[in-house]
Motif scaffolding. Structure first.
Motif, PDB file in Angstrom:
ATOM      1  N   GLN A 264       0.835  -1.167   0.536  1.00  0.00           N
ATOM      2  CA  GLN A 264      -0.166  -0.047  -0.393  1.00  0.00           C
ATOM      3  C   GLN A 264       0.783   1.408   0.038  1.00  0.00           C
ATOM      4  O   GLN A 264       1.766   2.236   0.933  1.00  0.00           O
ATOM      5  N   MET A 265       0.516   2.192  -1.017  1.00  0.00           N
ATOM      6  CA  MET A 265       1.623   2.916  -1.449  1.00  0.00           C
ATOM      7  C   MET A 265       0.949   4.348   0.089  1.00  0.00           C
ATOM      8  O   MET A 265       0.200   4.647   0.403  1.00  0.00           O
ATOM      9  N   LEU A 266       2.094   4.827  -0.003  1.00  0.00           N
ATOM     10  CA  LEU A 266       1.940   6.637   1.722  1.00  0.00           C
ATOM     11  C   LEU A 266       1.255   7.234   0.514  1.00  0.00           C
ATOM     12  O   LEU A 266       1.918   7.564  -1.398  1.00  0.00           O
ATOM     13  N   PRO A 267       0.937   8.565   0.997  1.00  0.00           N
ATOM     14  CA  PRO A 267       0.635   9.731  -0.326  1.00  0.00           C
ATOM     15  C   PRO A 267       1.984  10.050   0.045  1.00  0.00           C
ATOM     16  O   PRO A 267       1.876  11.656   0.009  1.00  0.00           O
ATOM     17  N   HIS A 268       3.086   9.617  -0.699  1.00  0.00           N
ATOM     18  CA  HIS A 268       4.077  10.574  -1.120  1.00  0.00           C
ATOM     19  C   HIS A 268       4.801   9.479  -2.136  1.00  0.00           C
ATOM     20  O   HIS A 268       4.682   8.382  -2.072  1.00  0.00           O
ATOM     21  N   PRO A 269       4.724  10.755  -3.578  1.00  0.00           N
ATOM     22  CA  PRO A 269       5.408  10.044  -4.387  1.00  0.00           C
ATOM     23  C   PRO A 269       6.751   9.856  -4.233  1.00  0.00           C
ATOM     24  O   PRO A 269       7.198   9.146  -5.164  1.00  0.00           O
ATOM     25  N   TYR A 270       8.195  10.682  -3.878  1.00  0.00           N
ATOM     26  CA  TYR A 270       9.186  10.099  -3.352  1.00  0.00           C
ATOM     27  C   TYR A 270       9.490   9.873  -1.835  1.00  0.00           C
ATOM     28  O   TYR A 270       9.125  10.319  -1.069  1.00  0.00           O
ATOM     29  N   ILE A 271      10.785   9.114  -1.929  1.00  0.00           N
ATOM     30  CA  ILE A 271      11.211   9.299   0.229  1.00  0.00           C
ATOM     31  C   ILE A 271      11.803  10.600   0.240  1.00  0.00           C
ATOM     32  O   ILE A 271      11.254  10.427   1.196  1.00  0.00           O
ATOM     33  N   VAL A 272      12.945  10.713  -0.173  1.00  0.00           N
ATOM     34  CA  VAL A 272      12.754  12.047   0.343  1.00  0.00           C
ATOM     35  C   VAL A 272      12.723  13.198  -1.099  1.00  0.00           C
ATOM     36  O   VAL A 272      13.279  12.836  -2.658  1.00  0.00           O
ATOM     37  N   GLU A 273      12.560  14.289  -0.575  1.00  0.00           N
ATOM     38  CA  GLU A 273      12.624  15.598  -1.590  1.00  0.00           C
ATOM     39  C   GLU A 273      12.067  16.684  -1.163  1.00  0.00           C
ATOM     40  O   GLU A 273      12.294  16.852  -0.205  1.00  0.00           O
ATOM     41  N   PRO A 274      13.132  17.759  -1.592  1.00  0.00           N
ATOM     42  CA  PRO A 274      13.930  17.370  -2.361  1.00  0.00           C
ATOM     43  C   PRO A 274      15.307  17.090  -2.263  1.00  0.00           C
ATOM     44  O   PRO A 274      15.488  16.374  -1.174  1.00  0.00           O
ATOM     45  N   THR A 275      16.348  16.417  -3.265  1.00  0.00           N
ATOM     46  CA  THR A 275      17.580  15.698  -3.024  1.00  0.00           C
ATOM     47  C   THR A 275      18.668  16.727  -3.721  1.00  0.00           C
ATOM     48  O   THR A 275      19.714  16.110  -3.892  1.00  0.00           O
TER      49      THR A 275
END
Length: 742
Positions: A211-222
């Motif tokens: 189940q995906m969390l409400p984040h498209p990325y783990i870290v933002e920005p990089t």
């Protein structure tokens, strides 16, 4: 001197222990049982043998007693991994003056030992079972002078109790398992507790079902600047200090259950970027926290990539698997950009030049493991610096050049344009550029003053409209051709360019050299060419009616929608102001007929005479401002020709032909003065005979000079060597009553 039958009392700095607080041993020994004191400190112990009079204070430190007490522990929540060190602060827990202290007997206790002396039930680290108590050795803290440190539990504890002893000795309670506890004087207070939290995870896919969390990325920005201050959003689970997680000592709460107990009494989270730690952390919820990047201790000349780690207790760090990296970039600069202005509604493509630009990498898109491209231009209001806008899109070209598309703003204003490589708009993320960018209202065109001109260009066109601003980048666009413009008295004046063919094109203007106006319906400009001038010559004494044909392409119209003439058509021979003729377009023939001026009294045409012969350009104007355009090869030849004789001729003035009536055409040679080679030479013949007017041939010629038309006309050819004109003669049949031709 302790009598055996005394009524003993012990006093600790004025706090009496009570009857049960003292035990007589012998005349040299009384045992005092210490009561609970209000606060720790150094106190004087005094003894009374009659419960009334206390002995006087002794000299030196013989009667002094040190009462220690804990004031705080940090962190109050620690990772159940058991790697963190708990810092214990208090009064006199460290006392260099107390020679009786044994540093090997200091212990921390987490939780409570059972009445039977047990610290656990079952085997160690058994899922579903917590510990009753956990002991760890206390040592002197090197980071916090006057404090102690001890390891936190590596498994959840039943209760949050915490206690400290400075003289603990181990007592074994279960020989089979080796379980036991430490006996000693333990200091504890209900307000000082400790809880364990389950170590958080940095990830996107939390478990079963993916189940995906409400984040498209783990870290933002990089990506962010070396001076820090970048807000880095980290996605994961367990950021709310969950006391229990998967496979820990509690089977009541599933992994990451929303109803789980939380430990959040004193959050001291930290993030680590490589080896540099920041405690500027904002915990948003269970799945999200924000790390604000630190300032790197040393300047860098190129990008430096590090691993991101998170610790809720400031010590026990979690990282993603594989690790997530963050890149520090050196300080960047903005040196210039073009254009320096754009429309308020946005969409202007701005080329920005500078130094040390870096593009963020989209990373592993398939696994959503890195941040998107975040390079952006930032527009900062000059009047209100807190008002900021970002570019609609930004494109990285090189470390020295990027392009960005300007945003839409509510009203025209001046802004400072800067660049953020992290995509964030705080000052710490910018270069500090002080270069101004002007947002102006979108210009609009209301009218073209002189909307027609020669295909050879060079004519001034005044563009009238609204919201024009005097910038160095004013341009007009005629179809696809761009020419410079100048703001004059509220209008933009441009010089029309040459056109490869007659046509009608849309005209738009730009104030910044890029964004052109959009006029609906469009204002159109017609390039026309002078196709022909008929005749192309005439005598200097005037009287020639001139016809011209012009081409303006398929879209050219000579009439307005209401049927009125669109153009003020005028023709002129050379630069002679008197030789100006009004023109009228004849839709039936497609030609323009030019008429000479009329006499004010008689309303008859006035003959326009010229002083000298020669070849002059025939100019045409279609505009109200009477700008006459010349067209190469379209000239008008002025001649002063005199007809002298014709051959073959009869006797006399030799103006009458002498030819046989044979029904044939014969060559005829005309001789005269001032004959010139033009393309419209005609030979006219007047019949001689019964219809001859009184006066003979001379009278006929005189009538012809006054406007009478010849009966027969032939084309003539000029011989430049002999300076003569050659024509054919009209034929006469033998039985014609006509005698001949004049």
């Amino acid at each position: 001197h302790f009598p055996p039958n005394g009524n003993y009392r012990c006093s600790y700095g004025g706090c009496e222990a009570g009857a049960s607080g003292s035990i007589w041993v012998d005349t040299a020994t009384v045992v005092c049982v210490m009561p609970q004191l209000a606060e720790p400190g150094r106190v004087q112990i005094s003894i009374s043998a009659n419960a009334q009079q206390y002995m006087l204070p002794q000299q030196g430190t013989a009667g002094q007693f040190s009462v220690f007490g804990i004031n705080s522990v940090s962190p109050q929540c620690g990772s159940s991994n058991g790697d963190a060190m708990l810092t214990v602060r208090g009064d006199l827990i460290v006392d260099p003056d107390d020679s009786t202290r044994n540093l090997n007997e200091m212990y921390c206790r987490f939780g409570r030992v059972t009445l039977s002396g047990k610290t656990k039930l079952g085997i160690d680290y058994q899922s579903g079972f917590k510990l009753f108590a956990f002991h760890s050795k206390a040592v002197l803290s090197e980071r916090a002078p006057g404090a102690l440190e001890c390891k936190v539990p590596d498994w959840p504890i039943e209760t949050s109790d915490f206690a400290l002893t400075l003289e603990g000795t181990f007592v074994q309670s279960d020989p089979e398992t080796g379980d036991g506890y430490y006996h000693g004087q333990w200091d504890a207070t209900p307000s000082i507790t400790f809880d364990s939290f389950y170590q958080p995870e940095i990830l996107l896919l939390p478990g079963p079902g993916n189940q995906m969390l409400p984040h498209p990325y783990i870290v933002e920005p990089t990506l962010g600047p070396v001076q820090g201050g970048t807000r880095v959003t980290v996605a994961g689970l367990g950021f709310d200090f969950a006391r229990y997680g998967p496979n820990t000592g509690n089977n009541l709460y599933p992994a990451w259950s929303p109803s789980k107990p939380l430990c959040n009494k004193e959050p001291i989270p930290s993030c680590k970027f490589g080896t540099t730690v920041t405690r500027r952390v904002e915990i948003l919820n269970n799945e999200t926290l924000v790390c604000i990047t630190p300032v790197l201790p040393e300047p860098i000349e190129s990008t430096q990539t590090v691993v991101i780690e998170v610790a809720l207790d400031g010590q026990t760090y979690s990282t993603a698997s594989p690790s997530i990296q963050y890149t520090f970039h050196p300080e960047h600069r903005v040196t210039s950009f073009y254009p320096s202005a754009g429309v308020r509604t946005g969409g202007t493509v701005i080329t920005v030049r500078g130094e040390a630009f870096v593009d963020s990498d989209i990373g592993d898109v398939e696994n959503n493991r890195a941040a998107p491209k975040v390079l952006t231009c930032v527009f900062i209001s000059v009047d209100s610096p807190s008002i900021r806008y970002v570019s609609q899109s930004t494109r990285f070209l090189s470390p020295e050049e990027i392009t960005c598309v300007s945003p839409s703003i509510p009203a025209p204003a001046e802004f400072l344009l800067d660049v953020s490589l992290s995509g964030q708009i705080a000052d710490s993320q910018l270069s500090g550029s002080g270069i101004r960018y002007v947002f102006y209202q979108d210009p609009s065109i209301t009218n073209l003053r002189d909307d027609v001109g020669s295909v050879y260009g060079g004519e001034v066109v005044a563009v009238e409209g609204e919201s024009f601003v005097n910038l160095e980048t004013l341009f007009c666009r005629f179809g696809d051709v761009v020419v410079p413009g100048t703001l004059v008295a509220g209008s933009i004046e441009c010089v029309s360019p040459p056109s490869d063919e007659p046509k009608t094109v849309d005209v738009e203007v730009t104030l910044n050299g890029i964004d052109y106006s959009v006029t609906v319906p469009p204002k159109r400009y017609t390039f026309f060419d002078l196709v022909s001038v008929e005749p192309s010559s005439g005598p200097i004494h005037g009287g020639t009616f001139i016809y011209a044909t012009i081409a303006g392409g398929p879209d050219m119209t000579f009439f307005k929608p209401n049927g009125a003439a669109r153009f003020n058509i005028q023709g002129r021979v050379g630069d002679i102001e008197e030789a100006v003729f009004s023109g009228v377009y004849d839709a039936a023939t497609g030609r323009i007929e030019f008429s000479p001026p009329r006499d004010a009294l008689t309303d008859s045409f006035k003959r326009v005479a010229f002083e000298a012969t020669g070849e002059l350009p025939f100019r045409i104007s279609l505009t109200a401002t009477r700008r006459f355009a010349a067209f190469p090869g379209r000239n008008f030849i002025l001649y002063d020709a005199t007809f002298q004789s014709v051959l073959p001729c009869a006797s006399g003035n030799c103006r009458d032909l002498a030819l046989p009536k044979s029904g044939l055409e014969y060559p005829v040679t005309f001789t005269g003065a001032g004959l010139v080679g033009v393309d419209s030479i005609k030979c006219g013949y007047v019949p001689l005979g019964a219809s001859e007017p009184a006066g003979g041939a001379a009278a006929t010629f005189a009538a012809f000079q006054q406007g009478a038309q010849p009966a027969v006309v032939y084309d003539g050819t000029f011989d430049p060597v002999a300076r003569q004109v050659y024509c054919k003669s009209p034929p006469l049949q033998p039985d014609d009553a006509q005698e001949g031709w004049a």
